[in-house]
Write an enzyme that holds these catalytic residues in place. Sequence first.
Site, short mmCIF file in Angstrom:
data_model
loop_
_atom_site.label_atom_id
_atom_site.label_comp_id
_atom_site.label_asym_id
_atom_site.label_seq_id
_atom_site.Cartn_x
_atom_site.Cartn_y
_atom_site.Cartn_z
N GLU A 105 -56.63 -33.16 -19.46
CA GLU A 105 -56.49 -32.37 -20.78
C GLU A 105 -56.91 -30.95 -20.33
O GLU A 105 -57.55 -30.09 -21.07
CB GLU A 105 -57.67 -32.75 -21.76
N SER A 163 -50.33 -30.34 -15.15
CA SER A 163 -50.88 -29.01 -15.47
C SER A 163 -49.71 -28.06 -15.93
O SER A 163 -49.67 -27.33 -16.86
CB SER A 163 -51.61 -28.20 -14.18
N GLN A 187 -79.13 -37.53 -7.24
CA GLN A 187 -79.81 -36.49 -6.36
C GLN A 187 -81.49 -37.23 -6.54
O GLN A 187 -82.12 -37.83 -5.65
CB GLN A 187 -79.70 -35.25 -6.16
N TRP A 247 -50.35 -41.50 -15.78
CA TRP A 247 -51.83 -40.99 -15.96
C TRP A 247 -51.98 -41.11 -17.43
O TRP A 247 -52.80 -40.30 -18.16
CB TRP A 247 -52.04 -39.75 -15.31
N ILE A 248 -51.40 -42.13 -18.28
CA ILE A 248 -51.64 -42.16 -19.58
C ILE A 248 -52.61 -42.97 -20.15
O ILE A 248 -52.42 -44.30 -19.76
CB ILE A 248 -50.36 -42.80 -20.43
N GLY A 262 -57.90 -33.08 -28.53
CA GLY A 262 -58.17 -34.21 -27.45
C GLY A 262 -59.37 -33.36 -26.64
O GLY A 262 -60.50 -34.18 -26.33
N1 CAA Z 1 -51.47 -24.96 -30.79
C1 CAA Z 1 -50.14 -24.44 -31.18
N2 CAA Z 1 -49.30 -23.67 -30.59
C2 CAA Z 1 -49.64 -23.50 -29.49
C3 CAA Z 1 -50.81 -23.79 -28.80
C4 CAA Z 1 -51.75 -24.48 -29.56
N3 CAA Z 1 -52.92 -24.84 -28.96
N4 CAA Z 1 -50.86 -23.40 -27.61
C5 CAA Z 1 -49.70 -22.54 -27.29
N5 CAA Z 1 -48.82 -22.63 -28.39
C6 CAA Z 1 -47.50 -21.88 -28.54
C7 CAA Z 1 -47.49 -20.53 -28.13
O1 CAA Z 1 -47.96 -20.05 -29.41
C8 CAA Z 1 -46.16 -20.40 -27.80
O2 CAA Z 1 -45.35 -20.23 -28.99
P1 CAA Z 1 -44.66 -19.04 -29.32
O3 CAA Z 1 -43.47 -18.73 -27.92
O4 CAA Z 1 -43.77 -18.99 -30.55
O5 CAA Z 1 -45.49 -17.76 -29.36
C9 CAA Z 1 -45.68 -21.69 -27.26
O6 CAA Z 1 -46.73 -22.60 -27.62
C10 CAA Z 1 -45.99 -21.58 -25.68
O7 CAA Z 1 -47.28 -21.31 -25.36
P2 CAA Z 1 -47.86 -20.41 -23.96
O8 CAA Z 1 -46.77 -19.36 -23.72
O9 CAA Z 1 -49.24 -20.58 -24.03
O10 CAA Z 1 -47.40 -21.68 -22.87
P3 CAA Z 1 -47.93 -21.59 -21.48
O11 CAA Z 1 -46.44 -22.31 -20.70
O12 CAA Z 1 -48.39 -20.32 -21.23
O13 CAA Z 1 -49.00 -22.77 -21.31
C11 CAA Z 1 -50.48 -23.73 -19.97
C12 CAA Z 1 -49.47 -23.01 -20.12
C13 CAA Z 1 -51.71 -23.28 -21.02
C14 CAA Z 1 -51.31 -23.90 -18.76
C15 CAA Z 1 -50.25 -25.10 -20.74
O14 CAA Z 1 -49.08 -25.81 -19.96
C16 CAA Z 1 -51.44 -26.23 -20.42
O15 CAA Z 1 -52.24 -26.23 -21.34
N6 CAA Z 1 -51.25 -27.03 -19.46
C17 CAA Z 1 -52.05 -28.21 -19.22
C18 CAA Z 1 -51.49 -29.41 -19.89
C19 CAA Z 1 -52.50 -30.46 -20.02
O16 CAA Z 1 -53.67 -30.25 -20.51
N7 CAA Z 1 -52.11 -31.69 -19.69
C20 CAA Z 1 -53.06 -32.76 -19.90
C21 CAA Z 1 -52.44 -33.96 -20.57
S1 CAA Z 1 -53.10 -35.16 -21.38
C22 CAA Z 1 -54.08 -36.15 -20.30
O17 CAA Z 1 -53.88 -35.93 -19.25
C23 CAA Z 1 -54.85 -37.26 -20.66
C24 CAA Z 1 -54.00 -38.47 -21.28
O18 CAA Z 1 -54.57 -39.72 -20.91
C25 CAA Z 1 -53.15 -38.71 -22.34
#
Ligand code: CAA
Length: 403
Positions: free
Chosen positions: A368, A133, A341, A157-158, A247
């Site tokens: 995700e 996260s 259930q 976890w890819i 995704g």
């Molecule tokens: N598109 C483009 N830019 C984005 C964006 C988006 N969707 N979301 C954020 N940004 C930009 C923001 O505008 C910001 O840019 P500026 O500084 O220029 O304004 C920058 O990115 C940072 O954004 P945030 O401040 O929103 O970042 P944050 O640290 O607050 O985010 C969070 C926190 C939302 C919890 C984020 O860390 C998050 O989504 N975590 C979950 C990660 C996740 O989903 N992991 C799963 C991986 S995939 C998987 O597990 C499956 C696999 O098999 C591959």
Amino acid sequence: MLGFDLTDDHQLLAQTVREWAAREVAPRIHRLDREHTFDRGILPQMASLGLLGVSLPPDQGGSGMDYIALGLASEELEYVDTSLRVILSVHVGLNCLTLASWGTEDQKQRYLVPQAQGHKIATFALTEPSAGSDARGLQTVAIKKGDRYVLTGEKMWISLGDVADNFLVFAWTDMEKKRQRDVSGMSAFIVERAFKGFASGTLTEKWGILAGNTGFFKMDEVEVPEENLVGREGEGFKIAMFALDQGRFTVAAGATGLIRACRDASAAYARDRRTFGAAIGEHQLVKEMIAQMESDYQASRLLWLRAGWLKNVGRRNTRETGLAKWYSTVASERAAGDAVQIHGANGYSDEYPVGRFYRNCKGAVIYEGTREIHKIMQADYVLGYRTDKPTRCELPAWDGTES
Ligand code: CAA
């Protein structure tokens, strides 16, 4: 024109995927799941249906369909098994669509076209052993040396991590910003499995989505040519979040398909199974569970359709996609629990598919963006703590999708 009808092309796609999955996968899925087997033979079949490039333009190797088509394919695939939808999520949603928006022309020709045509399989690598996260917490580094970046780190976890040819990898390129957790020091790279120093393995202890592979990999000073930097240096975090918008969309549509599968299996069982002198479908408490599944299915479908429509017209949709993903995955957990259930003791046996639905649904409540991350994001939008700004690259809009 905004309406609720699917186009003829959409209906044909959904029907084609539904019939293919019912014919080619459904009869074998119980065995594949029980034996923890990922059938690689499914990949060329999906490629020949055009699914591995479903929402990419033909000049990028794609099928030339829109994002609603991607959602429909996700829904139909997960109706049969989550492992099928995961392929679309990582290959198309997280990887190909990101390259289509952020990749250079050279990257599109070298990587995207063969991926969209199904000659190469691709995935996305953000998560690490100590960073899920908390995406800012990743530890992988990329040090610039001449015309290459040298990547060192570990991803975990890819999905398809032990199968894929190409990986979209996120790493820190600015070590001072890494120390400060300033995401403008993170970058994105295309890494090939064939690169020296890359080694992957399979995660064998997971208890859901057993017909799909999940892996880990280590990069020990992997030299990546600078042409494989995606976007600009420092744009990696935004690219990762952008990729997750696509995704999460496929996860939302897939979970909608899982709810429908739970509903249909439960209704069939409830019409057939008799207790107290009547089909259990006649009992009000069973009706209540089936009604909840129907309501969750319809609401989930509307949420992903709205997100898909926003993508089609080229509007930012992080908020709507996140809501769809959160709602439908939580609803799928409820539907799968109730489906077990309704099936009673039979639901607790492997003889019926609902036990597999119950195991499979949980992953999407975690990956995700966990349920909790999505709740916080939605609250922050309402409270005004989070707003979506336009980014340098957006998803290409689809022309003519409103006809
Ligand atoms: N598109 C483009 N830019 C984005 C964006 C988006 N969707 N979301 C954020 N940004 C930009 C923001 O505008 C910001 O840019 P500026 O500084 O220029 O304004 C920058 O990115 C940072 O954004 P945030 O401040 O929103 O970042 P944050 O640290 O607050 O985010 C969070 C926190 C939302 C919890 C984020 O860390 C998050 O989504 N975590 C979950 C990660 C996740 O989903 N992991 C799963 C991986 S995939 C998987 O597990 C499956 C696999 O098999 C591959």
